[in-house]
Design a protein around this motif. Structure first.
Motif, PDB file in Angstrom:
ATOM      1  N   GLY A   1       0.786  -1.195   0.029  1.00 45.57           N
ATOM      2  CA  GLY A   1       0.047  -0.199  -0.005  1.00 45.57           C
ATOM      3  C   GLY A   1       0.578   1.089  -0.042  1.00 45.57           C
ATOM      4  O   GLY A   1       2.065   1.316   0.053  1.00 45.57           O
ATOM      5  N   GLY A   2       0.237   2.527   0.158  1.00 44.00           N
ATOM      6  CA  GLY A   2       0.920   3.588   0.149  1.00 44.00           C
ATOM      7  C   GLY A   2       0.108   4.856   0.312  1.00 44.00           C
ATOM      8  O   GLY A   2      -1.273   4.698   0.232  1.00 44.00           O
ATOM      9  N   CYS A   3       0.575   5.917   0.148  1.00 45.01           N
ATOM     10  CA  CYS A   3      -0.104   7.058   0.253  1.00 45.01           C
ATOM     11  C   CYS A   3      -0.736   7.529  -1.094  1.00 45.01           C
ATOM     12  O   CYS A   3      -0.547   6.698  -2.200  1.00 45.01           O
ATOM     13  CB  CYS A   3       0.826   8.316   0.667  1.00 45.01           C
ATOM     14  N   GLN A   4      -1.576   8.670  -0.986  1.00 43.95           N
ATOM     15  CA  GLN A   4      -2.342   9.049  -2.480  1.00 43.95           C
ATOM     16  C   GLN A   4      -1.314   9.500  -3.727  1.00 43.95           C
ATOM     17  O   GLN A   4      -1.629   9.028  -4.828  1.00 43.95           O
ATOM     18  CB  GLN A   4      -3.373  10.093  -2.166  1.00 43.95           C
ATOM     19  N   CYS A   5      -0.152  10.158  -3.258  1.00 48.62           N
ATOM     20  CA  CYS A   5       0.744  10.454  -4.351  1.00 48.62           C
ATOM     21  C   CYS A   5       1.787   9.613  -4.665  1.00 48.62           C
ATOM     22  O   CYS A   5       2.219   9.654  -5.760  1.00 48.62           O
ATOM     23  CB  CYS A   5       1.382  11.945  -3.940  1.00 48.62           C
ATOM     24  N   GLY A   6       2.049   8.594  -3.991  1.00 49.85           N
ATOM     25  CA  GLY A   6       2.928   7.585  -4.068  1.00 49.85           C
ATOM     26  C   GLY A   6       4.414   7.605  -3.663  1.00 49.85           C
ATOM     27  O   GLY A   6       5.177   7.115  -3.683  1.00 49.85           O
ATOM     28  N   ALA A   7       4.495   8.816  -3.071  1.00 52.75           N
ATOM     29  CA  ALA A   7       5.940   9.291  -2.193  1.00 52.75           C
ATOM     30  C   ALA A   7       6.374   8.229  -1.056  1.00 52.75           C
ATOM     31  O   ALA A   7       7.455   7.958  -0.801  1.00 52.75           O
ATOM     32  CB  ALA A   7       5.804  10.720  -1.583  1.00 52.75           C
ATOM     33  N   VAL A   8       5.360   7.687  -0.685  1.00 58.35           N
ATOM     34  CA  VAL A   8       5.517   6.655   0.616  1.00 58.35           C
ATOM     35  C   VAL A   8       4.751   5.398   0.412  1.00 58.35           C
ATOM     36  O   VAL A   8       3.552   5.305   0.016  1.00 58.35           O
ATOM     37  CB  VAL A   8       5.084   7.186   1.929  1.00 58.35           C
ATOM     38  N   ARG A   9       5.459   4.516   0.157  1.00 58.80           N
ATOM     39  CA  ARG A   9       4.877   2.915  -0.022  1.00 58.80           C
ATOM     40  C   ARG A   9       5.328   2.092   1.140  1.00 58.80           C
ATOM     41  O   ARG A   9       6.501   2.112   1.751  1.00 58.80           O
ATOM     42  CB  ARG A   9       5.413   2.424  -1.599  1.00 58.80           C
ATOM     43  N   PHE A  10       4.479   1.061   1.094  1.00 54.26           N
ATOM     44  CA  PHE A  10       4.968   0.051   2.186  1.00 54.26           C
ATOM     45  C   PHE A  10       4.541  -1.529   1.808  1.00 54.26           C
ATOM     46  O   PHE A  10       3.787  -1.455   0.819  1.00 54.26           O
ATOM     47  CB  PHE A  10       4.206   0.278   3.734  1.00 54.26           C
ATOM     48  N   ARG A  11       4.925  -2.358   2.469  1.00 52.04           N
ATOM     49  CA  ARG A  11       4.994  -3.833   2.370  1.00 52.04           C
ATOM     50  C   ARG A  11       4.721  -4.293   3.690  1.00 52.04           C
ATOM     51  O   ARG A  11       5.738  -4.024   4.631  1.00 52.04           O
ATOM     52  CB  ARG A  11       5.957  -4.572   1.516  1.00 52.04           C
ATOM     53  N   VAL A  12       3.680  -5.065   4.152  1.00 53.07           N
ATOM     54  CA  VAL A  12       3.626  -5.904   5.331  1.00 53.07           C
ATOM     55  C   VAL A  12       3.579  -7.503   5.013  1.00 53.07           C
ATOM     56  O   VAL A  12       2.836  -7.773   4.050  1.00 53.07           O
ATOM     57  CB  VAL A  12       2.182  -5.593   5.977  1.00 53.07           C
ATOM     58  N   GLU A  13       4.722  -8.023   5.449  1.00 51.02           N
ATOM     59  CA  GLU A  13       4.957  -9.489   5.251  1.00 51.02           C
ATOM     60  C   GLU A  13       4.400 -10.071   6.521  1.00 51.02           C
ATOM     61  O   GLU A  13       4.912  -9.837   7.432  1.00 51.02           O
ATOM     62  CB  GLU A  13       6.202  -9.419   4.967  1.00 51.02           C
ATOM     63  N   GLY A  14       3.656 -11.218   6.294  1.00 48.74           N
ATOM     64  CA  GLY A  14       2.670 -11.537   7.221  1.00 48.74           C
ATOM     65  C   GLY A  14       1.486 -11.259   7.524  1.00 48.74           C
ATOM     66  O   GLY A  14       0.789 -10.587   6.801  1.00 48.74           O
ATOM     67  N   GLU A  15       0.737 -12.163   8.468  1.00 49.45           N
ATOM     68  CA  GLU A  15      -0.625 -11.952   8.624  1.00 49.45           C
ATOM     69  C   GLU A  15      -0.895 -10.691   9.355  1.00 49.45           C
ATOM     70  O   GLU A  15      -0.223 -10.298  10.372  1.00 49.45           O
ATOM     71  CB  GLU A  15      -1.257 -13.012   9.338  1.00 49.45           C
ATOM     72  N   LEU A  16      -1.940 -10.002   8.924  1.00 49.99           N
ATOM     73  CA  LEU A  16      -2.308  -8.661   9.439  1.00 49.99           C
ATOM     74  C   LEU A  16      -2.981  -8.813  10.874  1.00 49.99           C
ATOM     75  O   LEU A  16      -3.653  -9.916  11.133  1.00 49.99           O
ATOM     76  CB  LEU A  16      -3.224  -7.886   8.633  1.00 49.99           C
ATOM     77  N   GLY A  17      -3.115  -8.061  11.724  1.00 46.26           N
ATOM     78  CA  GLY A  17      -3.584  -8.141  12.948  1.00 46.26           C
ATOM     79  C   GLY A  17      -4.959  -7.810  13.151  1.00 46.26           C
ATOM     80  O   GLY A  17      -5.723  -7.878  12.075  1.00 46.26           O
ATOM     81  N   THR A  18      -5.607  -7.247  14.114  1.00 43.34           N
ATOM     82  CA  THR A  18      -6.837  -7.081  14.261  1.00 43.34           C
ATOM     83  C   THR A  18      -7.357  -5.630  13.387  1.00 43.34           C
ATOM     84  O   THR A  18      -6.833  -4.590  13.550  1.00 43.34           O
ATOM     85  CB  THR A  18      -7.386  -6.678  15.685  1.00 43.34           C
ATOM     86  N   ALA A  19      -8.401  -5.590  12.734  1.00 44.63           N
ATOM     87  CA  ALA A  19      -8.941  -4.407  11.927  1.00 44.63           C
ATOM     88  C   ALA A  19     -10.032  -3.985  12.737  1.00 44.63           C
ATOM     89  O   ALA A  19     -10.901  -4.689  13.479  1.00 44.63           O
ATOM     90  CB  ALA A  19      -9.286  -4.894  10.673  1.00 44.63           C
ATOM     91  N   SER A  20      -9.938  -2.411  12.971  1.00 49.67           N
ATOM     92  CA  SER A  20     -10.594  -1.799  13.890  1.00 49.67           C
ATOM     93  C   SER A  20     -11.144  -0.730  13.214  1.00 49.67           C
ATOM     94  O   SER A  20     -10.367   0.127  12.155  1.00 49.67           O
ATOM     95  CB  SER A  20     -10.225  -1.606  15.174  1.00 49.67           C
ATOM     96  N   ILE A  21     -12.058   0.123  13.817  1.00 51.32           N
ATOM     97  CA  ILE A  21     -12.223   1.555  13.576  1.00 51.32           C
ATOM     98  C   ILE A  21     -12.263   2.590  15.066  1.00 51.32           C
ATOM     99  O   ILE A  21     -12.846   1.914  15.951  1.00 51.32           O
ATOM    100  CB  ILE A  21     -13.415   1.970  12.891  1.00 51.32           C
ATOM    101  N   CYS A  22     -11.723   3.671  15.185  1.00 55.86           N
ATOM    102  CA  CYS A  22     -11.704   4.450  16.092  1.00 55.86           C
ATOM    103  C   CYS A  22     -12.561   5.469  16.180  1.00 55.86           C
ATOM    104  O   CYS A  22     -12.004   6.266  15.215  1.00 55.86           O
ATOM    105  CB  CYS A  22     -10.175   4.513  16.740  1.00 55.86           C
ATOM    106  N   HIS A  23     -13.369   5.746  17.072  1.00 53.18           N
ATOM    107  CA  HIS A  23     -14.321   6.768  17.164  1.00 53.18           C
ATOM    108  C   HIS A  23     -13.820   7.878  17.821  1.00 53.18           C
ATOM    109  O   HIS A  23     -14.423   9.169  18.042  1.00 53.18           O
ATOM    110  CB  HIS A  23     -15.776   6.488  17.594  1.00 53.18           C
ATOM    111  N   CYS A  24     -12.431   8.001  18.599  1.00 55.05           N
ATOM    112  CA  CYS A  24     -12.157   8.903  19.558  1.00 55.05           C
ATOM    113  C   CYS A  24     -11.717  10.346  18.678  1.00 55.05           C
ATOM    114  O   CYS A  24     -11.576  10.165  17.569  1.00 55.05           O
ATOM    115  CB  CYS A  24     -10.870   8.569  20.371  1.00 55.05           C
ATOM    116  N   ARG A  25     -12.161  11.376  19.646  1.00 53.14           N
ATOM    117  CA  ARG A  25     -11.854  12.520  18.631  1.00 53.14           C
ATOM    118  C   ARG A  25     -10.513  12.885  18.182  1.00 53.14           C
ATOM    119  O   ARG A  25     -10.297  13.363  17.106  1.00 53.14           O
ATOM    120  CB  ARG A  25     -11.918  13.811  19.670  1.00 53.14           C
TER     121      ARG A  25
END
Length: 173
Positions: free
Chosen positions: A11-35
């Protein structure tokens, strides 16, 4: 090769200047509502997925700039386009679900910070829907859009994107 070694998410940012790779299983997916998360994402909530050992997060192009949003948490974002990318606390890194090239399979399973939840978020599924191409009032404007967004895949280079000329109001009518 183990199952963890075979699992790669990019994945990466909208413009492509920052890209990443995660090797392995992802953890817990969540949404946070805090301010704090609402402000960090400029949104109603922050959709995040954890990266925990043995999975590894590798920055493959650039690296986020960080804002220390509290004494314990830093928020990573693209220094070029501002895309929110990370939530970083001691022993915990979360990546913005929308920053993944293929976010479809990363479904949140828990909501945090519900004391800050905006009351209308529970009713969002009932809001009328419209596909982009069905918005006839903005069709002329939409037809003139030239996207500068980086594609949802890795590329060999990151070219500096030339912004398209602004669309004049006369052209949108």
């Amino acid at each position: 090769m183990s199952e963890t070694e075979a699992t790669v998410h990019t994945g990466g940012c909208q413009c492509g200047a920052v890209r990443f790779r995660v090797e392995g299983e992802l953890g817990t997916a969540s949404i946070c509502h805090c301010r704090m998360c609402q402000k960090a994402f400029g949104s109603l909530y922050a959709p995040l997925v954890g990266i925990r050992a043995p999975a590894t997060l590798i920055w493959t192009r650039g690296e986020p700039k960080r804002f220390q949003s509290s004494n314990h948490v830093a928020r990573g974002f693209c220094p070029e386009c501002g895309t929110p990318l990370t939530y970083e606390a001691p022993g915990d890194v979360g990546i913005a679900i929308g920053a993944f090239d293929n976010p479809h399979g990363i479904a949140p399973v828990i909501q945090y910070g519900v004391e800050g939840k905006l009351p209308y978020t529970d009713a969002m599924a009932a809001i009328p829907e419209r596909r982009t191409e069905e918005d006839v009032e903005t069709a002329v404007f939409l037809d003139t859009i030239v996207s500068n967004q980086h594609p949802d895949h890795d590329t060999e280079t990151w070219p500096a994107i030339q912004s398209a000329a602004p669309v004049s109001p006369e052209k949108t009518k």
